[in-house]
Design a protein around this motif. Structure first.
Motif, short mmCIF file in Angstrom:
data_model
loop_
_atom_site.label_atom_id
_atom_site.label_comp_id
_atom_site.label_asym_id
_atom_site.label_seq_id
_atom_site.Cartn_x
_atom_site.Cartn_y
_atom_site.Cartn_z
N GLY A 75 1.10 131.62 17.17
CA GLY A 75 0.98 129.67 16.89
C GLY A 75 1.71 129.40 18.17
O GLY A 75 1.69 128.29 18.76
N LEU A 76 2.64 129.83 19.27
CA LEU A 76 2.86 129.22 19.99
C LEU A 76 1.98 129.17 20.96
O LEU A 76 0.93 128.29 22.06
N MET A 77 0.19 130.57 21.65
CA MET A 77 -1.20 130.01 21.50
C MET A 77 -1.55 129.11 21.02
O MET A 77 -2.52 128.53 22.11
N LEU A 78 -2.26 128.85 20.10
CA LEU A 78 -2.84 127.78 19.64
C LEU A 78 -2.25 126.60 19.34
O LEU A 78 -3.26 126.02 19.34
N TYR A 79 -0.55 126.28 19.17
CA TYR A 79 -0.47 124.96 18.71
C TYR A 79 -0.15 124.77 20.27
O TYR A 79 0.24 123.46 19.94
N CYS A 80 0.82 125.03 20.76
CA CYS A 80 1.22 125.22 22.20
C CYS A 80 0.85 125.48 23.34
O CYS A 80 1.22 124.42 24.64
N GLY A 81 -0.18 126.21 23.36
CA GLY A 81 -1.25 126.30 24.21
C GLY A 81 -0.37 127.62 25.26
O GLY A 81 -1.02 126.76 26.83
N LEU A 82 0.30 128.44 25.24
CA LEU A 82 0.37 128.57 26.20
C LEU A 82 0.67 130.62 26.73
O LEU A 82 -0.55 130.37 25.99
N ARG A 83 0.47 130.48 27.57
CA ARG A 83 -0.36 132.42 27.72
C ARG A 83 -0.13 133.12 27.42
O ARG A 83 1.51 133.11 27.79
N SER A 84 -0.42 134.21 27.36
CA SER A 84 0.66 135.30 26.65
C SER A 84 1.51 135.68 27.78
O SER A 84 2.84 135.37 26.71
N THR A 185 -9.54 122.78 23.92
CA THR A 185 -10.23 122.08 22.97
C THR A 185 -10.33 121.34 22.30
O THR A 185 -10.98 120.08 22.56
N ALA A 186 -9.13 121.60 21.22
CA ALA A 186 -9.30 120.40 20.33
C ALA A 186 -8.92 119.66 20.75
O ALA A 186 -8.85 118.50 20.02
N LEU A 187 -7.43 119.91 21.73
CA LEU A 187 -6.98 118.43 21.84
C LEU A 187 -7.84 117.15 23.08
O LEU A 187 -7.68 116.17 22.95
N VAL A 188 -9.00 118.38 23.25
CA VAL A 188 -10.26 117.08 24.59
C VAL A 188 -10.79 116.27 23.47
O VAL A 188 -11.48 115.41 23.48
N ASN A 189 -10.94 117.13 22.42
CA ASN A 189 -11.70 116.62 21.58
C ASN A 189 -11.48 115.32 20.92
O ASN A 189 -11.89 114.58 20.66
N ARG A 226 0.07 112.65 19.32
CA ARG A 226 -0.91 111.98 18.12
C ARG A 226 -2.39 112.84 18.03
O ARG A 226 -2.90 113.38 17.32
N ALA A 227 -2.59 113.51 19.67
CA ALA A 227 -3.69 114.53 19.41
C ALA A 227 -3.45 115.92 18.99
O ALA A 227 -4.47 116.31 18.17
N LEU A 228 -2.76 116.04 18.20
CA LEU A 228 -2.41 117.30 17.78
C LEU A 228 -3.05 117.02 15.97
O LEU A 228 -3.16 117.97 15.72
N THR A 229 -2.45 116.22 15.94
CA THR A 229 -2.24 115.48 14.39
C THR A 229 -3.84 115.15 14.53
O THR A 229 -4.43 115.93 12.70
N ALA A 231 -6.37 117.29 15.97
CA ALA A 231 -6.96 118.07 16.37
C ALA A 231 -6.10 119.56 15.12
O ALA A 231 -7.07 120.23 15.27
N LYS A 232 -5.49 119.03 14.78
CA LYS A 232 -5.39 120.17 12.98
C LYS A 232 -6.50 120.50 11.96
O LYS A 232 -7.03 120.96 11.85
N ASP A 233 -7.45 119.10 12.80
CA ASP A 233 -8.87 119.32 11.19
C ASP A 233 -9.68 120.23 11.72
O ASP A 233 -10.64 120.56 11.62
N HIS A 234 -9.68 120.75 12.94
CA HIS A 234 -10.30 120.78 14.10
C HIS A 234 -9.83 123.22 14.43
O HIS A 234 -10.44 123.74 14.69
N LEU A 235 -8.31 122.95 13.94
CA LEU A 235 -7.90 124.45 14.32
C LEU A 235 -7.56 124.57 12.35
O LEU A 235 -7.30 123.79 11.59
N ALA A 236 -7.34 126.25 12.45
CA ALA A 236 -6.68 126.87 11.72
C ALA A 236 -5.20 126.28 11.48
O ALA A 236 -4.71 126.41 11.95
N ALA A 237 -5.10 126.55 10.30
CA ALA A 237 -4.15 125.93 9.60
C ALA A 237 -2.92 127.30 9.54
O ALA A 237 -3.34 128.55 9.90
#
Length: 350
Positions: A75-84, A185-189, A226-229, A231-237
């Motif tokens: 979740g930290l990588m997918l929802y916050c964009g953190l590196r490993s 990518t999801a935030l850009v879209n 604003r964007a994550l709301t 972007a969640k349509d394009h990201l897995a829950a």
């Protein structure tokens, strides 16, 4: 024939690259191996664009994760964009669940603040309360089992986790960095600005700094929410619990016992209670309203204050038994404040 057990006198590998004394300065120095001159011509190799995971791929990968820890990492990588490496470097104190922020140390020891999604915060809280082993380490993510239980999770351990779940889910592209690419990518879209994307992902360059200037955290958070709301349509829950529900499984935390007896840091509020893992420390603003000089109450709230005081007494005794002196003092201060409030109510009622 030569005895195969004897070591060959001809050096190989790194030994063949070493120079003996006098080889560079002796009579045969002109025979020393010299690197070939590099050509001035350069071949530009094509740079591959980062490939994000499809929504179905990300969903399958997340569905294969069974523990709170592994879901929190993904979740930290997918929802916050953190590196490993940034995920592994997180301390418990770097995650402020109450305020919804994460302090991240990126490349070049650069610090940035990243907003914390509410669903992801519940997953991290569940990991801290249920799964995280007791340890003297301040790192957030620890080894859960085996001889290294309680030690910080390593990069090799993280690769092993993702390798196993790639095979389990059949998502061959499910590498840690692919989740970060999916986030960007999801935030850009979703239309997030370039400045906010740079701040969230930790992309810093001289050109961008001179061109766009600095960005305040509040701006990045507004853009993120604003964007994550969208972007969640394009990201897995992100599954917030192993059972797939939104609420934390309180029975798993308490083991079926009363919440006042759990080995957690507890705070009794007027309208409920708060549970935190010992590694997190007590929430400093848990009873800020009761201690505020502007706090007002009347006779109608007397039963609520009495119940809160009774629970605070239980929590103080529980903390004293566990040797948590600071926690016990915090509860005693609340009891004293409630005693004053109750006394004032009774005095005004005559």
């Amino acid at each position: 024939m030569r005895d195969p057990s004897l070591v060959s006198p001809v050096p190989k590998g790194r030994d063949a690259q070493r120079f003996v004394p006098g080889e560079k300065t002796g009579l045969l120095a002109y025979l020393v191996r010299k690197p070939r001159p590099r050509s001035a011509l350069r071949l530009r190799e094509p740079r591959r664009l980062p490939r994000p995971l499809a929504m179905s791929e990300a969903a399958r990968l997340l569905a294969s994760l069974r523990t709170w820890r592994d879901r929190a990492i993904a979740g930290l990588m997918l929802y916050c964009g953190l590196r490993s490496c940034e995920v592994l470097a997180l301390d418990v104190a770097d995650v402020d669940i109450g305020r919804g922020w994460i302090r991240v140390w990126g490349k070049g020891a650069k610090e940035r603040a990243v907003p914390l999604d509410a669903d992801l915060a519940r997953v991290i809280q569940g990991y801290l309360l249920i799964e995280r082993p007791e340890s003297g380490s301040a790192r957030l993510f620890l080894v859960a089992k085996g001889p290294n239980r309680g030690q910080p999770l390593t990069a090799a351990g993280l690769r092993t986790i993702f390798r196993y779940h790639r095979q389990l889910s059949g998502v061959t592209a499910g590498h840690p960095h692919a989740l970060r690419h999916s986030f960007g990518t999801a935030l850009v879209n979703a239309g997030v600005s370039l400045q906010s994307l740079m701040a969230l992902l930790g992309h810093v360059s001289a050109q961008m700094s001179l061109r766009y200037g600095n960005l305040f955290d509040a701006t990045a958070r507004t853009e993120y929410e604003r964007a994550l709301t969208l972007a969640k349509d394009h990201l897995a829950a992100l599954p917030t619990t192993p059972a797939g529900t939104k609420a934390l499984p309180l029975a798993d935390i308490t083991g079926g016992a009363d919440w006042t007896d759990t080995p957690a840091l507890k705070s009794r509020l007027a309208g409920g209670y708060c549970l935190r893992a010992p590694a997190q420390g007590a929430f400093p603003y848990a009873n800020i309203c009761e201690h505020c000089p502007n706090f007002r109450t009347d006779l109608t709230y007397l039963p609520i204050l009495a119940a809160q005081r009774a629970d605070a007494r239980k929590l103080a005794d529980d903390a004293q038994r566990r040797g948590w002196i600071t926690e016990a003092d915090r509860h005693h201060k609340l009891i004293a404040r409630l005693d004053n409030a109750i006394a004032d109510i009774q005095k005004s009622a005559g």
